[in-house]
Design an enzyme around this catalytic site. Structure first.
Site, PDB file in Angstrom:
ATOM      1  N   LYS A  99       0.867  -1.178   0.000  1.00 49.12           N
ATOM      2  CA  LYS A  99       0.000   0.000   0.000  1.00 49.12           C
ATOM      3  C   LYS A  99       0.901   1.224   0.000  1.00 49.12           C
ATOM      4  O   LYS A  99       1.586   1.517   0.974  1.00 49.12           O
ATOM      5  CB  LYS A  99      -0.910   0.018   1.224  1.00 49.12           C
ATOM      6  CG  LYS A  99      -1.828   1.243   1.235  1.00 49.12           C
ATOM      7  CD  LYS A  99      -2.549   1.401   2.557  1.00 49.12           C
ATOM      8  CE  LYS A  99      -3.311   2.735   2.543  1.00 49.12           C
ATOM      9  NZ  LYS A  99      -3.875   3.046   3.883  1.00 49.12           N
ATOM     10  N   GLY A 161      -8.450   8.618  10.133  1.00 46.27           N
ATOM     11  CA  GLY A 161      -8.788   8.566  11.556  1.00 46.27           C
ATOM     12  C   GLY A 161      -9.902   9.484  11.998  1.00 46.27           C
ATOM     13  O   GLY A 161     -10.237   9.530  13.185  1.00 46.27           O
ATOM     14  N   ALA A 187      -9.721   5.335   4.553  1.00 47.58           N
ATOM     15  CA  ALA A 187      -9.590   6.471   5.466  1.00 47.58           C
ATOM     16  C   ALA A 187     -10.927   7.173   5.710  1.00 47.58           C
ATOM     17  O   ALA A 187     -11.667   7.468   4.772  1.00 47.58           O
ATOM     18  CB  ALA A 187      -8.562   7.482   4.972  1.00 47.58           C
ATOM     19  N   GLY A 188     -11.215   7.418   6.964  1.00 46.00           N
ATOM     20  CA  GLY A 188     -12.401   8.173   7.345  1.00 46.00           C
ATOM     21  C   GLY A 188     -13.620   7.345   7.681  1.00 46.00           C
ATOM     22  O   GLY A 188     -14.639   7.881   8.126  1.00 46.00           O
ATOM     23  N   ASN A 209      -9.289   1.044   9.811  1.00 47.37           N
ATOM     24  CA  ASN A 209      -8.421   0.714  10.941  1.00 47.37           C
ATOM     25  C   ASN A 209      -8.969   1.308  12.238  1.00 47.37           C
ATOM     26  O   ASN A 209      -9.428   0.600  13.133  1.00 47.37           O
ATOM     27  CB  ASN A 209      -7.006   1.209  10.674  1.00 47.37           C
ATOM     28  CG  ASN A 209      -6.017   0.855  11.766  1.00 47.37           C
ATOM     29  OD1 ASN A 209      -4.862   1.250  11.707  1.00 47.37           O
ATOM     30  ND2 ASN A 209      -6.411   0.111  12.789  1.00 47.37           N
ATOM     31  N   THR A 210      -8.961   2.646  12.323  1.00 48.25           N
ATOM     32  CA  THR A 210      -9.337   3.313  13.565  1.00 48.25           C
ATOM     33  C   THR A 210     -10.741   2.946  14.023  1.00 48.25           C
ATOM     34  O   THR A 210     -10.979   2.764  15.225  1.00 48.25           O
ATOM     35  CB  THR A 210      -9.238   4.840  13.395  1.00 48.25           C
ATOM     36  OG1 THR A 210      -7.928   5.183  12.929  1.00 48.25           O
ATOM     37  CG2 THR A 210      -9.490   5.556  14.708  1.00 48.25           C
TER      38      THR A 210
END
Length: 258
Positions: A99, A161, A187-188, A209-210
């Site tokens: 990535k 995040g 992301a987001g 992830n987050t």
């Protein structure tokens, strides 16, 4: 019917990719990843150990699984840094599925530097890497990355995040129309409904992830993400009804005798 996600020479049955950051320990990382059903976990090589066997190594926790590692270049701010990192990582691990992310604003937005990302993509593609390229939600840049050799493009839904969800739904559709490689929304993502929405827009996959790692119950959230991605994909393939400004009766009255 099979619904395989193909990224370069690699094939996956799960369309959910998870991250490895922000967990309290490697065991929780493993437990959440397995609960998610994901077959791919991305790892910031500069922050999480997968290359030094002398220290606690995340790869050891996945030896008995089929989960693939996806090294990422988080923390790199130039093409040269990312290229060097991935060459060293491949030498140490043999992994060539990567990535690529080159961050332009490290202080506030963590937005990608698309110029440096394109430079790195061209070189790494010539080196034989299978590249999944993190980028902004711009269909023009996405097409340029495909032309530079990216095997998948990964437009952000919102800042990394942030948990804001998809901020520009139209651009996800535009990017999907612009390229011929998989589009992975990255992301987001903040919750399961965000992941389902991305898939209903036609995204080929979602990376989060987050939203999992910092949930009150990471394992439960991971499982929710698994089902959300599956449901969103099924909904997209089923074909939604058109939106209408007025009501339509569930039971048509045409042809009825009153």
């Amino acid at each position: 019917m099979s619904d395989i996600l193909k990224i370069g020479k690699y094939e996956f049955t799960s369309r959910l990719i998870v991250g490895s950051g922000k967990y309290p320990d490697f065991q929780t990382t493993r437990d959440a990843t397995l609960a998610s059903g994901s077959e791919m976990i991305t790892v910031a090589v500069r922050r999480v150990n997968i290359t030094n066997p002398a220290e606690e190594n995340l790869m050891d926790y996945f030896k008995d699984t089929d989960v693939k590692f996806l090294p990422n270049s988080a923390g790199c701010t130039t093409a040269e840094e990312a290229i060097t990192l991935f060459r060293l990582t491949r030498e140490a691990t043999g992994i060539d599925l990567i990535k690529l992310e080159v961050i332009g604003d490290t202080a506030k937005t963590l937005y990608p530097d698309v110029i440096e990302t394109l430079k790195a993509c061209e070189v790494l593609a010539r080196d034989g890497f299978t590249i999944m390229a993190y980028t902004n939600d711009d269909p023009i840049v996405a097409k340029r990355l495909e032309e530079a050799g990216a095997a998948a493009v990964m437009p952000l839904a919102a800042p990394i995040g942030s948990g804001l969800g998809i901020q520009n739904r139209f651009n996800v559709v535009f990017i999907k129309e612009a390229v011929n490689v998989p589009v992975i929304v990255d992301a987001g993502i903040g919750c399961a409904s965000d992941a389902a929405s991305a898939m209903e827009l036609g995204a080929d996959g979602v990376l989060t992830n987050t939203a999992i790692a910092q949930a009150e119950n990471p394992i439960l959230m991971a499982e929710a993400m698994k089902h959300a991605v599956i449901a969103g994909r099924m909904s997209y393939k089923a074909g939604r009804i058109p939106k209408r400004p007025f009501a339509t009766a569930s039971s048509p009255v045409d042809g009825m005798i009153f």
